[in-house]
Motif scaffolding. Sequence first.
Motif, PDB file in Angstrom:
ATOM      1  N   PHE A  23      69.966  12.352  -6.870  1.00  0.00           N
ATOM      2  CA  PHE A  23      70.775  13.386  -6.212  1.00  0.00           C
ATOM      3  C   PHE A  23      70.593  14.726  -6.923  1.00  0.00           C
ATOM      4  O   PHE A  23      70.421  15.763  -6.281  1.00  0.00           O
ATOM      5  N   LYS A  24      70.623  14.706  -8.247  1.00  0.00           N
ATOM      6  CA  LYS A  24      70.461  15.938  -9.035  1.00  0.00           C
ATOM      7  C   LYS A  24      69.089  16.553  -8.789  1.00  0.00           C
ATOM      8  O   LYS A  24      68.958  17.767  -8.594  1.00  0.00           O
ATOM      9  N   ILE A  25      68.047  15.735  -8.783  1.00  0.00           N
ATOM     10  CA  ILE A  25      66.684  16.224  -8.539  1.00  0.00           C
ATOM     11  C   ILE A  25      66.597  16.874  -7.158  1.00  0.00           C
ATOM     12  O   ILE A  25      66.053  17.972  -6.997  1.00  0.00           O
ATOM     13  N   PHE A  26      67.149  16.182  -6.177  1.00  0.00           N
ATOM     14  CA  PHE A  26      67.091  16.690  -4.805  1.00  0.00           C
ATOM     15  C   PHE A  26      67.844  18.018  -4.668  1.00  0.00           C
ATOM     16  O   PHE A  26      67.344  18.971  -4.070  1.00  0.00           O
ATOM     17  N   THR A  27      69.045  18.116  -5.234  1.00  0.00           N
ATOM     18  CA  THR A  27      69.815  19.362  -5.118  1.00  0.00           C
ATOM     19  C   THR A  27      69.137  20.506  -5.872  1.00  0.00           C
ATOM     20  O   THR A  27      69.144  21.649  -5.404  1.00  0.00           O
ATOM     21  N   MET A  28      68.549  20.199  -7.011  1.00  0.00           N
ATOM     22  CA  MET A  28      67.842  21.255  -7.746  1.00  0.00           C
ATOM     23  C   MET A  28      66.647  21.771  -6.945  1.00  0.00           C
ATOM     24  O   MET A  28      66.381  22.974  -6.934  1.00  0.00           O
ATOM     25  N   SER A  29      65.971  20.863  -6.257  1.00  0.00           N
ATOM     26  CA  SER A  29      64.796  21.240  -5.486  1.00  0.00           C
ATOM     27  C   SER A  29      65.176  21.991  -4.207  1.00  0.00           C
ATOM     28  O   SER A  29      64.655  23.078  -3.950  1.00  0.00           O
ATOM     29  N   ARG A  30      66.063  21.414  -3.430  1.00  0.00           N
ATOM     30  CA  ARG A  30      66.336  21.953  -2.100  1.00  0.00           C
ATOM     31  C   ARG A  30      67.410  23.032  -2.058  1.00  0.00           C
ATOM     32  O   ARG A  30      67.358  23.913  -1.205  1.00  0.00           O
ATOM     33  N   PHE A  31      68.377  22.972  -2.940  1.00  0.00           N
ATOM     34  CA  PHE A  31      69.495  23.926  -2.853  1.00  0.00           C
ATOM     35  C   PHE A  31      69.474  24.997  -3.935  1.00  0.00           C
ATOM     36  O   PHE A  31      69.980  26.087  -3.731  1.00  0.00           O
ATOM     37  N   GLU A  32      68.889  24.663  -5.084  1.00  0.00           N
ATOM     38  CA  GLU A  32      68.871  25.635  -6.173  1.00  0.00           C
ATOM     39  C   GLU A  32      67.516  26.328  -6.309  1.00  0.00           C
ATOM     40  O   GLU A  32      67.378  27.274  -7.073  1.00  0.00           O
ATOM     41  N   GLY A  33      66.497  25.846  -5.573  1.00  0.00           N
ATOM     42  CA  GLY A  33      65.200  26.512  -5.533  1.00  0.00           C
ATOM     43  C   GLY A  33      64.296  26.275  -6.727  1.00  0.00           C
ATOM     44  O   GLY A  33      63.350  27.031  -6.936  1.00  0.00           O
ATOM     45  N   TYR A  34      64.565  25.240  -7.512  1.00  0.00           N
ATOM     46  CA  TYR A  34      63.701  24.929  -8.652  1.00  0.00           C
ATOM     47  C   TYR A  34      62.381  24.344  -8.155  1.00  0.00           C
ATOM     48  O   TYR A  34      62.348  23.620  -7.160  1.00  0.00           O
ATOM     49  N   SER A  35      61.297  24.637  -8.875  1.00  0.00           N
ATOM     50  CA  SER A  35      60.008  24.005  -8.578  1.00  0.00           C
ATOM     51  C   SER A  35      60.024  22.607  -9.191  1.00  0.00           C
ATOM     52  O   SER A  35      60.859  22.292 -10.046  1.00  0.00           O
ATOM     53  N   HIS A  36      59.075  21.784  -8.790  1.00  0.00           N
ATOM     54  CA  HIS A  36      58.998  20.424  -9.326  1.00  0.00           C
ATOM     55  C   HIS A  36      58.789  20.449 -10.844  1.00  0.00           C
ATOM     56  O   HIS A  36      59.396  19.657 -11.583  1.00  0.00           O
ATOM     57  N   LYS A  37      57.965  21.365 -11.278  1.00  0.00           N
ATOM     58  CA  LYS A  37      57.683  21.479 -12.715  1.00  0.00           C
ATOM     59  C   LYS A  37      58.939  21.894 -13.482  1.00  0.00           C
ATOM     60  O   LYS A  37      59.232  21.352 -14.553  1.00  0.00           O
ATOM     61  N   GLN A  38      59.705  22.850 -12.928  1.00  0.00           N
ATOM     62  CA  GLN A  38      60.932  23.304 -13.590  1.00  0.00           C
ATOM     63  C   GLN A  38      61.954  22.171 -13.685  1.00  0.00           C
ATOM     64  O   GLN A  38      62.636  22.020 -14.703  1.00  0.00           O
ATOM     65  N   ILE A  39      62.065  21.381 -12.620  1.00  0.00           N
ATOM     66  CA  ILE A  39      63.003  20.246 -12.626  1.00  0.00           C
ATOM     67  C   ILE A  39      62.582  19.238 -13.691  1.00  0.00           C
ATOM     68  O   ILE A  39      63.417  18.738 -14.468  1.00  0.00           O
ATOM     69  N   ALA A  40      61.295  18.939 -13.749  1.00  0.00           N
ATOM     70  CA  ALA A  40      60.784  17.981 -14.732  1.00  0.00           C
ATOM     71  C   ALA A  40      61.085  18.455 -16.148  1.00  0.00           C
ATOM     72  O   ALA A  40      61.533  17.660 -17.000  1.00  0.00           O
ATOM     73  N   GLU A  41      60.864  19.726 -16.425  1.00  0.00           N
ATOM     74  CA  GLU A  41      61.143  20.264 -17.761  1.00  0.00           C
ATOM     75  C   GLU A  41      62.636  20.250 -18.056  1.00  0.00           C
ATOM     76  O   GLU A  41      63.059  19.893 -19.165  1.00  0.00           O
ATOM     77  N   GLU A  42      63.448  20.627 -17.076  1.00  0.00           N
ATOM     78  CA  GLU A  42      64.906  20.690 -17.253  1.00  0.00           C
ATOM     79  C   GLU A  42      65.500  19.304 -17.524  1.00  0.00           C
ATOM     80  O   GLU A  42      66.373  19.148 -18.387  1.00  0.00           O
ATOM     81  N   TRP A  78      57.717  11.802 -11.125  1.00  0.00           N
ATOM     82  CA  TRP A  78      59.031  11.185 -10.919  1.00  0.00           C
ATOM     83  C   TRP A  78      59.916  12.102 -10.066  1.00  0.00           C
ATOM     84  O   TRP A  78      60.656  11.641  -9.198  1.00  0.00           O
ATOM     85  N   VAL A  79      59.801  13.403 -10.271  1.00  0.00           N
ATOM     86  CA  VAL A  79      60.534  14.394  -9.469  1.00  0.00           C
ATOM     87  C   VAL A  79      60.099  14.256  -8.011  1.00  0.00           C
ATOM     88  O   VAL A  79      60.932  14.156  -7.100  1.00  0.00           O
ATOM     89  N   GLU A  80      58.793  14.209  -7.781  1.00  0.00           N
ATOM     90  CA  GLU A  80      58.266  14.117  -6.416  1.00  0.00           C
ATOM     91  C   GLU A  80      58.707  12.832  -5.738  1.00  0.00           C
ATOM     92  O   GLU A  80      59.113  12.845  -4.563  1.00  0.00           O
ATOM     93  N   LYS A  81      58.653  11.707  -6.465  1.00  0.00           N
ATOM     94  CA  LYS A  81      59.054  10.414  -5.892  1.00  0.00           C
ATOM     95  C   LYS A  81      60.534  10.426  -5.500  1.00  0.00           C
ATOM     96  O   LYS A  81      60.914   9.895  -4.456  1.00  0.00           O
ATOM     97  N   ASN A  82      61.381  11.035  -6.325  1.00  0.00           N
ATOM     98  CA  ASN A  82      62.815  11.062  -6.034  1.00  0.00           C
ATOM     99  C   ASN A  82      63.132  11.984  -4.857  1.00  0.00           C
ATOM    100  O   ASN A  82      64.024  11.691  -4.061  1.00  0.00           O
ATOM    101  N   ILE A  83      62.417  13.080  -4.747  1.00  0.00           N
ATOM    102  CA  ILE A  83      62.616  13.984  -3.599  1.00  0.00           C
ATOM    103  C   ILE A  83      62.205  13.268  -2.319  1.00  0.00           C
ATOM    104  O   ILE A  83      62.920  13.324  -1.310  1.00  0.00           O
ATOM    105  N   ILE A  84      61.079  12.556  -2.363  1.00  0.00           N
ATOM    106  CA  ILE A  84      60.631  11.794  -1.186  1.00  0.00           C
ATOM    107  C   ILE A  84      61.653  10.729  -0.836  1.00  0.00           C
ATOM    108  O   ILE A  84      61.988  10.524   0.337  1.00  0.00           O
ATOM    109  N   LEU A  85      62.184  10.046  -1.836  1.00  0.00           N
ATOM    110  CA  LEU A  85      63.196   9.019  -1.611  1.00  0.00           C
ATOM    111  C   LEU A  85      64.442   9.606  -0.934  1.00  0.00           C
ATOM    112  O   LEU A  85      64.966   9.051   0.035  1.00  0.00           O
ATOM    113  N   ALA A  86      64.882  10.762  -1.413  1.00  0.00           N
ATOM    114  CA  ALA A  86      66.062  11.419  -0.825  1.00  0.00           C
ATOM    115  C   ALA A  86      65.794  11.842   0.626  1.00  0.00           C
ATOM    116  O   ALA A  86      66.652  11.659   1.502  1.00  0.00           O
TER     117      ALA A  86
END
Length: 167
Positions: free
Chosen positions: A122-141, A148-156
Amino acid sequence: MLEFTPSEAQALIERHREELHRFLVRRIACADTANDLLQDIFLRLINLHSAEPIANPRAFAYRIAANLATDHLRKQRETDDIDTDEYTQLPDASPGPERIVFGRQKLELCEQALEELSPLCFKIFTMSRFEGYSHKQIAEELNISVSWVEKNIILALKQCKKALNDA
């Protein structure tokens, strides 16, 4: 220099009123406008300042009538070409009430589907879709891999899609 006095212009028009009126109606197809143009003929005659005498005043009145009819038709065509409603009434881009309700229902279904996700997903998805983070930024954060970020976004996204398709 030739000039028509108001009484001379009126006498000329009165003498030929009916035939001038018929002539104008045939040209512009409107009796009321023809009457207006007859008055315009009168105004043109009294405002005339000609250096040469007019040999045939009746023919001259007809020439003025023909010119006025042509001008009237030209102006009418120009205004007909521009449909003011087309430019003043722009389509309303806002959704109608049924689309708003349908959209809210879809949003509700997606929210319910996202609540079923793990907290990390849920956190990964919200960071990607609602907060505008890139996949790389989410992974670092979150200290996880980009895949793993990409797999979770696809799952969501699959979870939301499934909820919408089941509805």
